[in-house]
Design a protein around this motif. Structure first.
Motif, PDB file in Angstrom:
ATOM      1  N   UNK A  12       4.471  18.586   4.175  1.00  0.00           N
ATOM      2  CA  UNK A  12       3.570  18.268   3.115  1.00  0.00           C
ATOM      3  C   UNK A  12       4.245  17.248   2.077  1.00  0.00           C
ATOM      4  N   UNK A  13       5.412  17.665   1.309  1.00  0.00           N
ATOM      5  CA  UNK A  13       5.801  16.705   0.062  1.00  0.00           C
ATOM      6  C   UNK A  13       7.035  15.117   0.780  1.00  0.00           C
ATOM      7  N   UNK A  14       6.804  15.009   2.529  1.00  0.00           N
ATOM      8  CA  UNK A  14       7.254  13.937   2.319  1.00  0.00           C
ATOM      9  C   UNK A  14       5.988  12.439   2.129  1.00  0.00           C
ATOM     10  N   UNK A  15       5.837  11.697   1.294  1.00  0.00           N
ATOM     11  CA  UNK A  15       5.187  10.630   1.271  1.00  0.00           C
ATOM     12  C   UNK A  15       5.929   9.313   1.330  1.00  0.00           C
ATOM     13  N   UNK A  16       5.473   8.661   2.677  1.00  0.00           N
ATOM     14  CA  UNK A  16       5.772   7.999   2.976  1.00  0.00           C
ATOM     15  C   UNK A  16       5.077   6.818   3.275  1.00  0.00           C
ATOM     16  N   UNK A  17       4.290   6.394   2.973  1.00  0.00           N
ATOM     17  CA  UNK A  17       3.308   5.035   3.080  1.00  0.00           C
ATOM     18  C   UNK A  17       3.505   4.698   0.709  1.00  0.00           C
ATOM     19  N   UNK A  18       4.122   5.201   0.731  1.00  0.00           N
ATOM     20  CA  UNK A  18       4.434   4.481  -1.076  1.00  0.00           C
ATOM     21  C   UNK A  18       5.797   3.247  -0.559  1.00  0.00           C
ATOM     22  N   UNK A  19       6.968   3.434   0.192  1.00  0.00           N
ATOM     23  CA  UNK A  19       6.917   3.115   0.656  1.00  0.00           C
ATOM     24  C   UNK A  19       6.829   1.679   1.571  1.00  0.00           C
ATOM     25  N   UNK A  20       6.331   1.321   1.906  1.00  0.00           N
ATOM     26  CA  UNK A  20       6.135   0.144   2.870  1.00  0.00           C
ATOM     27  C   UNK A  20       5.718  -0.983   1.492  1.00  0.00           C
ATOM     28  N   UNK A  21       5.257  -0.698   0.740  1.00  0.00           N
ATOM     29  CA  UNK A  21       4.576  -1.335  -0.746  1.00  0.00           C
ATOM     30  C   UNK A  21       5.821  -1.912  -1.558  1.00  0.00           C
ATOM     31  N   UNK A  22       7.031  -1.770  -0.775  1.00  0.00           N
ATOM     32  CA  UNK A  22       8.223  -2.223  -1.520  1.00  0.00           C
ATOM     33  C   UNK A  22       8.525  -4.137  -0.607  1.00  0.00           C
ATOM     34  N   UNK A 180       7.754 -11.403  -8.679  1.00  0.00           N
ATOM     35  CA  UNK A 180       8.378 -10.397 -10.069  1.00  0.00           C
ATOM     36  C   UNK A 180       7.281  -9.695 -10.201  1.00  0.00           C
ATOM     37  N   UNK A 181       5.800  -9.651 -10.748  1.00  0.00           N
ATOM     38  CA  UNK A 181       4.962  -9.430 -10.678  1.00  0.00           C
ATOM     39  C   UNK A 181       4.630  -7.919  -9.693  1.00  0.00           C
ATOM     40  N   UNK A 182       4.790  -8.477  -8.396  1.00  0.00           N
ATOM     41  CA  UNK A 182       4.347  -7.778  -7.632  1.00  0.00           C
ATOM     42  C   UNK A 182       5.756  -6.788  -7.552  1.00  0.00           C
ATOM     43  N   UNK A 183       6.712  -6.904  -7.782  1.00  0.00           N
ATOM     44  CA  UNK A 183       7.777  -5.882  -7.793  1.00  0.00           C
ATOM     45  C   UNK A 183       8.067  -4.941  -9.060  1.00  0.00           C
ATOM     46  N   UNK A 184       7.001  -5.571  -9.882  1.00  0.00           N
ATOM     47  CA  UNK A 184       6.741  -4.588 -11.132  1.00  0.00           C
ATOM     48  C   UNK A 184       5.839  -3.590 -10.980  1.00  0.00           C
ATOM     49  N   UNK A 185       4.876  -3.455 -10.077  1.00  0.00           N
ATOM     50  CA  UNK A 185       3.390  -2.872 -10.219  1.00  0.00           C
ATOM     51  C   UNK A 185       4.520  -2.149  -9.155  1.00  0.00           C
ATOM     52  N   UNK A 186       5.014  -2.696  -7.722  1.00  0.00           N
ATOM     53  CA  UNK A 186       5.241  -1.640  -6.646  1.00  0.00           C
ATOM     54  C   UNK A 186       5.979  -0.538  -6.814  1.00  0.00           C
ATOM     55  N   UNK A 187       7.381  -1.032  -8.482  1.00  0.00           N
ATOM     56  CA  UNK A 187       8.387   0.515  -8.910  1.00  0.00           C
ATOM     57  C   UNK A 187       6.781   0.897  -9.590  1.00  0.00           C
ATOM     58  N   UNK A 188       5.849   0.159 -10.741  1.00  0.00           N
ATOM     59  CA  UNK A 188       4.631   1.263 -11.104  1.00  0.00           C
ATOM     60  C   UNK A 188       4.979   2.626 -10.322  1.00  0.00           C
ATOM     61  N   UNK A 189       4.019   1.663  -8.686  1.00  0.00           N
ATOM     62  CA  UNK A 189       3.773   2.678  -7.601  1.00  0.00           C
ATOM     63  C   UNK A 189       4.176   3.885  -7.682  1.00  0.00           C
ATOM     64  N   UNK A 190       5.424   3.145  -7.629  1.00  0.00           N
ATOM     65  CA  UNK A 190       7.024   4.482  -6.205  1.00  0.00           C
ATOM     66  C   UNK A 190       7.068   5.520  -7.778  1.00  0.00           C
ATOM     67  N   UNK A 191       7.190   4.333  -9.600  1.00  0.00           N
ATOM     68  CA  UNK A 191       7.347   6.039  -9.611  1.00  0.00           C
ATOM     69  C   UNK A 191       5.805   7.240  -9.958  1.00  0.00           C
TER      70      UNK A 191
ATOM     71  N   UNK B  12      -1.645  -4.035  -7.030  1.00  0.00           N
ATOM     72  CA  UNK B  12      -0.187  -4.453  -5.769  1.00  0.00           C
ATOM     73  C   UNK B  12      -0.871  -5.303  -5.244  1.00  0.00           C
ATOM     74  N   UNK B  13      -1.726  -5.496  -4.412  1.00  0.00           N
ATOM     75  CA  UNK B  13      -2.133  -5.598  -3.016  1.00  0.00           C
ATOM     76  C   UNK B  13      -2.893  -6.890  -3.957  1.00  0.00           C
ATOM     77  N   UNK B  14      -3.504  -7.203  -4.347  1.00  0.00           N
ATOM     78  CA  UNK B  14      -4.349  -8.306  -5.646  1.00  0.00           C
ATOM     79  C   UNK B  14      -3.505  -9.240  -5.433  1.00  0.00           C
ATOM     80  N   UNK B  15      -2.475  -7.862  -6.413  1.00  0.00           N
ATOM     81  CA  UNK B  15      -1.467  -9.817  -7.483  1.00  0.00           C
ATOM     82  C   UNK B  15      -0.727 -10.785  -6.281  1.00  0.00           C
TER      83      UNK B  15
END
Lengths: 344, 77
Positions: A12-22, A180-191, B12-15
């Motif tokens: 249960x400590x493994x969380x994989x779906x955020x990696x797809x956001x990359x 660039x903006x999406x990458x920034x949001x994804x980094x916040x998500x991963x954090x 992120x999806x919206x952006x």
């Protein structure tokens, strides 16, 4: 989500779906790459002064996938100016748009501080981004009004006008900005997914052991971080090599003081130096899984000192940190509870 | 925390969706027949403009144009 197996068990400590956001920031770049595959239609016109020259017919497409983009560049001599009339004609030969481009090209030499070179600047190009309203065949009509030298005298040369037509050009700066903006949001998500713990406790000690009792455990991983530092009692550089790996002990006991974990491992001792200072340091991280939330005591112990080749390294400080509720993107080694583990 | 993660994923999806679709469809681009003229770069003078779907030429008038616009060698090094 994030269910996978470690040794055949769901973790249960493994969380994989955020990696797809990359993959999300790659989407605008992929669109940009695909648009670059569209080869432009090239136009070439040799325009003598006073004559109206027509380009070959070309198609401008109207649709949602990008938009037409016409680019024209006049090849003019150095240190000259040009006045070029450009008209866009529809299939029936009717002028649907006309404009005049005032262009110039200048060049010279420069010298400064014993260095010299040449410079050149020009503004003899124009770009039209527009939609035709409906797809159809068009032509460009180009007429040279003036081609003058620096003294304002007419130049007799014909002018070569090169053009290109693309029907599916995209807004490339917006696509790059989106990536660039999406990458920034994804980094916040991963954090937010992997870098934030439910609770965090830190204890710093001047001794060779440190302990924390806290309410920890529950879903997710528990991370024990150990950072230690030893210094010489004097400012002289060390005489010998850094010591061999040192023993690190971790004990975890529950609310009743019953030991849940006794771990002893060897950790690498690194020699650091900066601006004349020398010290030994240990940075080590261990992971546990405490399924039941409760009061636990975490105690770590490292060597008080090292004596190597005449150097007497003494404990400066030891920092113990405990974080719980952590998720991981990949399987990590977890110390087993209620037992003893020797060496590594 | 789970809500924050979901919101961040939605953001992120919206952006990526809004930025990519806008860059591809370019909804603000000038359309032939639309009032006015397309955006032009430096040194471009239109010979007219669209009004109510018709191209209306303007009276030809030579502008007071100084010719060379270069900033000189200092900018070219």
């Amino acid at each position: 989500m994030g269910l996978t197996s470690l040794g055949g068990r769901r973790d249960s400590a493994l969380l994989l779906w955020p990696l797809v956001s990359l993959l999300l920031p790659l989407l605008p770049l992929l669109v940009l790459l695909l648009s670059a595959l569209e080869g432009p239609r090239r136009l070439l016109m040799v325009v003598p002064e006073g004559q109206r020259v027509l380009s070959v017919p070309f198609v401008l497409e109207d649709g949602w996938l990008g938009s037409p983009r016409l680019a024209l560049t006049a090849d003019i001599p150095a240190n000259s100016t040009i006045e070029l009339d450009v008209a866009l004609l529809d299939a029936s030969g009717r002028t649907v748009l006309n404009l005049t481009k005032d262009g110039w090209r200048a060049s010279g030499t420069w010298s400064e501080g014993g260095e010299s070179g040449t410079w050149e600047e020009a503004d003899a190009a124009l770009t039209l981004a527009m939609r035709p309203g409906q797809s159809g065949r068009f032509q460009l009509a180009v007429q040279l009004q003036d081609l003058l030298d620096q003294a304002g005298q007419p130049l007799p040369h014909p002018v070569v006008v090169r053009g290109s037509v693309r029907n599916h050009s995209l807004d490339a700066p917006l696509l790059l900005f989106t990536a660039a903006l999406t990458l920034a949001v994804v980094q916040v998500l991963l954090l937010a997914c992997y870098g934030v713990s439910r609770g965090r406790w830190v204890q710093r000690s001047q001794e060779a052991d440190a302990a924390i009792r806290c309410e920890a455990g529950g879903p997710g991983l528990l991370r024990v971080g150990v950072v230690a530092r030893w210094e010489l009692p004097h400012d002289n550089p060390p005489l010998g090599q850094p010591p061999e790996p040192a023993a690190l002990e971790l004990q975890v006991s529950d609310a009743l003081g019953r030991p849940r974990l006794r771990h002893r491992g060897m950790v690498v001792v690194a020699h650091r130096s900066d601006d004349g200072d020398h010290w030994l340091s240990v940075r080590h991280t261990l992971h546990l899984r405490l399924p039941e939330r409760g009061s636990y005591r975490f105690r770590v112990k490292v060597p008080q000192e090292f004596r190597v080749d005449g150097d007497a390294w003494e404990m400066e400080w030891l920092q113990l940190s405990v974080e719980d509720g952590l998720m991981s993107a990949w399987p990590v080694a977890v110390l087993p509870l209620a037992g003893a583990l020797e060496g590594r | 925390m789970a809500d924050e993660r979901g919101l961040l994923l939605l953001l992120a999806l919206a952006v990526v969706a809004i930025g990519t679709v806008t860059a591809v469809t370019r909804p603000g681009l000038w359309r032939l027949g639309q009032d006015g003229t397309p955006a032009a770069g430096s040194g471009v003078r239109y010979g007219g403009s669209y009004s109510a779907g018709r191209w209306v030429p303007i009276t030809p008038r030579r502008q007071d144009w100084s010719g060379f616009q270069g900033r000189g060698p200092g900018a070219a090094k």
